[in-house]
Design a protein around this motif. Structure first.
Motif, PDB file in Angstrom:
ATOM      1  N   ALA A  73      28.486  39.254  51.343  1.00  0.00           N
ATOM      2  CA  ALA A  73      28.634  40.587  50.774  1.00  0.00           C
ATOM      3  C   ALA A  73      29.471  40.446  49.511  1.00  0.00           C
ATOM      4  O   ALA A  73      30.271  39.513  49.387  1.00  0.00           O
ATOM      5  N   GLU A  74      29.273  41.372  48.582  1.00  0.00           N
ATOM      6  CA  GLU A  74      30.016  41.320  47.328  1.00  0.00           C
ATOM      7  C   GLU A  74      30.747  42.633  47.082  1.00  0.00           C
ATOM      8  O   GLU A  74      30.170  43.705  47.216  1.00  0.00           O
ATOM      9  N   ILE A  75      32.014  42.513  46.707  1.00  0.00           N
ATOM     10  CA  ILE A  75      32.829  43.670  46.323  1.00  0.00           C
ATOM     11  C   ILE A  75      32.338  44.156  44.963  1.00  0.00           C
ATOM     12  O   ILE A  75      32.158  43.358  44.043  1.00  0.00           O
ATOM     13  N   LYS A  76      32.157  45.460  44.831  1.00  0.00           N
ATOM     14  CA  LYS A  76      31.680  46.056  43.584  1.00  0.00           C
ATOM     15  C   LYS A  76      32.571  47.215  43.178  1.00  0.00           C
ATOM     16  O   LYS A  76      32.984  48.018  44.020  1.00  0.00           O
ATOM     17  N   ARG A  77      32.859  47.310  41.895  1.00  0.00           N
ATOM     18  CA  ARG A  77      33.492  48.480  41.266  1.00  0.00           C
ATOM     19  C   ARG A  77      34.799  48.905  41.926  1.00  0.00           C
ATOM     20  O   ARG A  77      35.081  50.090  42.089  1.00  0.00           O
ATOM     21  N   MET A  78      35.624  47.946  42.296  1.00  0.00           N
ATOM     22  CA  MET A  78      36.908  48.286  42.909  1.00  0.00           C
ATOM     23  C   MET A  78      37.884  48.702  41.810  1.00  0.00           C
ATOM     24  O   MET A  78      38.015  48.024  40.794  1.00  0.00           O
ATOM     25  N   TYR A  79      38.572  49.823  42.058  1.00  0.00           N
ATOM     26  CA  TYR A  79      39.463  50.390  41.046  1.00  0.00           C
ATOM     27  C   TYR A  79      40.487  51.292  41.716  1.00  0.00           C
ATOM     28  O   TYR A  79      40.155  52.052  42.629  1.00  0.00           O
ATOM     29  N   VAL A  80      41.732  51.185  41.252  1.00  0.00           N
ATOM     30  CA  VAL A  80      42.789  52.105  41.659  1.00  0.00           C
ATOM     31  C   VAL A  80      43.396  52.668  40.376  1.00  0.00           C
ATOM     32  O   VAL A  80      43.727  51.906  39.453  1.00  0.00           O
ATOM     33  N   ARG A  81      43.513  53.982  40.313  1.00  0.00           N
ATOM     34  CA  ARG A  81      44.103  54.608  39.123  1.00  0.00           C
ATOM     35  C   ARG A  81      45.503  54.034  38.887  1.00  0.00           C
ATOM     36  O   ARG A  81      46.276  53.883  39.842  1.00  0.00           O
ATOM     37  N   PRO A  82      45.827  53.722  37.625  1.00  0.00           N
ATOM     38  CA  PRO A  82      47.096  53.038  37.318  1.00  0.00           C
ATOM     39  C   PRO A  82      48.341  53.714  37.903  1.00  0.00           C
ATOM     40  O   PRO A  82      49.234  53.031  38.393  1.00  0.00           O
ATOM     41  N   GLU A  83      48.380  55.030  37.873  1.00  0.00           N
ATOM     42  CA  GLU A  83      49.577  55.724  38.368  1.00  0.00           C
ATOM     43  C   GLU A  83      49.748  55.630  39.876  1.00  0.00           C
ATOM     44  O   GLU A  83      50.797  56.003  40.417  1.00  0.00           O
ATOM     45  N   PHE A  84      48.738  55.105  40.587  1.00  0.00           N
ATOM     46  CA  PHE A  84      48.820  54.974  42.045  1.00  0.00           C
ATOM     47  C   PHE A  84      48.905  53.522  42.502  1.00  0.00           C
ATOM     48  O   PHE A  84      48.876  53.241  43.693  1.00  0.00           O
ATOM     49  N   ARG A  85      49.002  52.609  41.548  1.00  0.00           N
ATOM     50  CA  ARG A  85      49.113  51.194  41.910  1.00  0.00           C
ATOM     51  C   ARG A  85      50.505  50.906  42.450  1.00  0.00           C
ATOM     52  O   ARG A  85      51.456  51.624  42.155  1.00  0.00           O
ATOM     53  N   GLY A  86      50.602  49.861  43.270  1.00  0.00           N
ATOM     54  CA  GLY A  86      51.896  49.496  43.839  1.00  0.00           C
ATOM     55  C   GLY A  86      52.247  50.282  45.092  1.00  0.00           C
ATOM     56  O   GLY A  86      53.338  50.151  45.621  1.00  0.00           O
ATOM     57  N   ARG A  87      51.318  51.085  45.577  1.00  0.00           N
ATOM     58  CA  ARG A  87      51.562  51.890  46.785  1.00  0.00           C
ATOM     59  C   ARG A  87      50.715  51.435  47.968  1.00  0.00           C
ATOM     60  O   ARG A  87      50.641  52.120  48.976  1.00  0.00           O
ATOM     61  N   GLY A  88      50.018  50.310  47.805  1.00  0.00           N
ATOM     62  CA  GLY A  88      49.206  49.796  48.899  1.00  0.00           C
ATOM     63  C   GLY A  88      47.791  50.323  48.939  1.00  0.00           C
ATOM     64  O   GLY A  88      47.041  50.011  49.870  1.00  0.00           O
ATOM     65  N   VAL A  89      47.394  51.121  47.941  1.00  0.00           N
ATOM     66  CA  VAL A  89      46.042  51.689  47.930  1.00  0.00           C
ATOM     67  C   VAL A  89      45.010  50.567  47.824  1.00  0.00           C
ATOM     68  O   VAL A  89      44.032  50.534  48.573  1.00  0.00           O
ATOM     69  N   GLY A  90      45.214  49.637  46.891  1.00  0.00           N
ATOM     70  CA  GLY A  90      44.279  48.535  46.711  1.00  0.00           C
ATOM     71  C   GLY A  90      44.144  47.686  47.967  1.00  0.00           C
ATOM     72  O   GLY A  90      43.036  47.294  48.339  1.00  0.00           O
ATOM     73  N   LYS A  91      45.272  47.441  48.636  1.00  0.00           N
ATOM     74  CA  LYS A  91      45.247  46.645  49.873  1.00  0.00           C
ATOM     75  C   LYS A  91      44.438  47.350  50.949  1.00  0.00           C
ATOM     76  O   LYS A  91      43.618  46.732  51.633  1.00  0.00           O
ATOM     77  N   ARG A  92      44.667  48.635  51.106  1.00  0.00           N
ATOM     78  CA  ARG A  92      43.937  49.387  52.134  1.00  0.00           C
ATOM     79  C   ARG A  92      42.447  49.465  51.812  1.00  0.00           C
ATOM     80  O   ARG A  92      41.605  49.362  52.702  1.00  0.00           O
TER      81      ARG A  92
END
Length: 151
Positions: A73-92
């Motif tokens: 499987a391939e990850i596609k179009r992963m993005y977290v808005r800059p103001e919400f980075r560092g809060r674990g959103v990308g990890k989740r």
């Protein structure tokens, strides 16, 4: 922090806005031949499972996963808005995409990202992704990094 990740059509207003933001972030750094992100239409055509992350009721990130048979499987179009980075959103979000592939018996997760996406690269490495040569449609490109993780 109440984070909710839900399946969403890529052509929904929320998902389309996040994808457009991602494109705007990438465009100044990469020439067209080094931008491999699917359009909204191609995400739908290729049957990419797409998800949006909501913090309270605000859309803060997105990502998709495309199955290539039972091989990977391939990850596609992963993005977290800059103001919400560092809060674990990308990890989740990444954990959610990984779980989606695992639930379908996929043994391998792959992705392509750009060399200037240092936060994303760090996140992927922290999840156990390792660099690999280009796969599938990708080619040797000094602005591109391909990675994979055995699940």
């Amino acid at each position: 922090m109440h984070l909710r990740i839900q399946s969403e059509r890529p052509d929904s207003a929320v998902a389309s806005a996040l994808i457009a933001e991602l494109d705007a972030v990438l465009k100044p750094h990469y020439p067209p031949q080094s931008r491999h992100g699917y359009s909204v239409e191609k995400l739908i055509q290729q049957k990419v499972a797409f998800f949006v992350a909501y913090l309270e009721e605000q859309a803060v990130g997105c990502g998709g996963v495309q199955l290539f048979g039972s091989e990977y499987a391939e990850i596609k179009r992963m993005y977290v808005r800059p103001e919400f980075r560092g809060r674990g959103v990308g990890k989740r979000l990444l954990a959610h995409l990984e779980a989606y592939a695992l639930e379908r018996g996929i043994p391998l997760l792959r992705l392509e990202t750009g060399v200037f996406q240092t936060e994303a690269i760090g996140l992927y490495q922290s999840f156990g992704f390792q660099r690999i040569p280009p796969f599938g449609p990708y080619f040797e490109d000094p602005l591109s990094i391909c990675m994979e993780k055995k699940l």
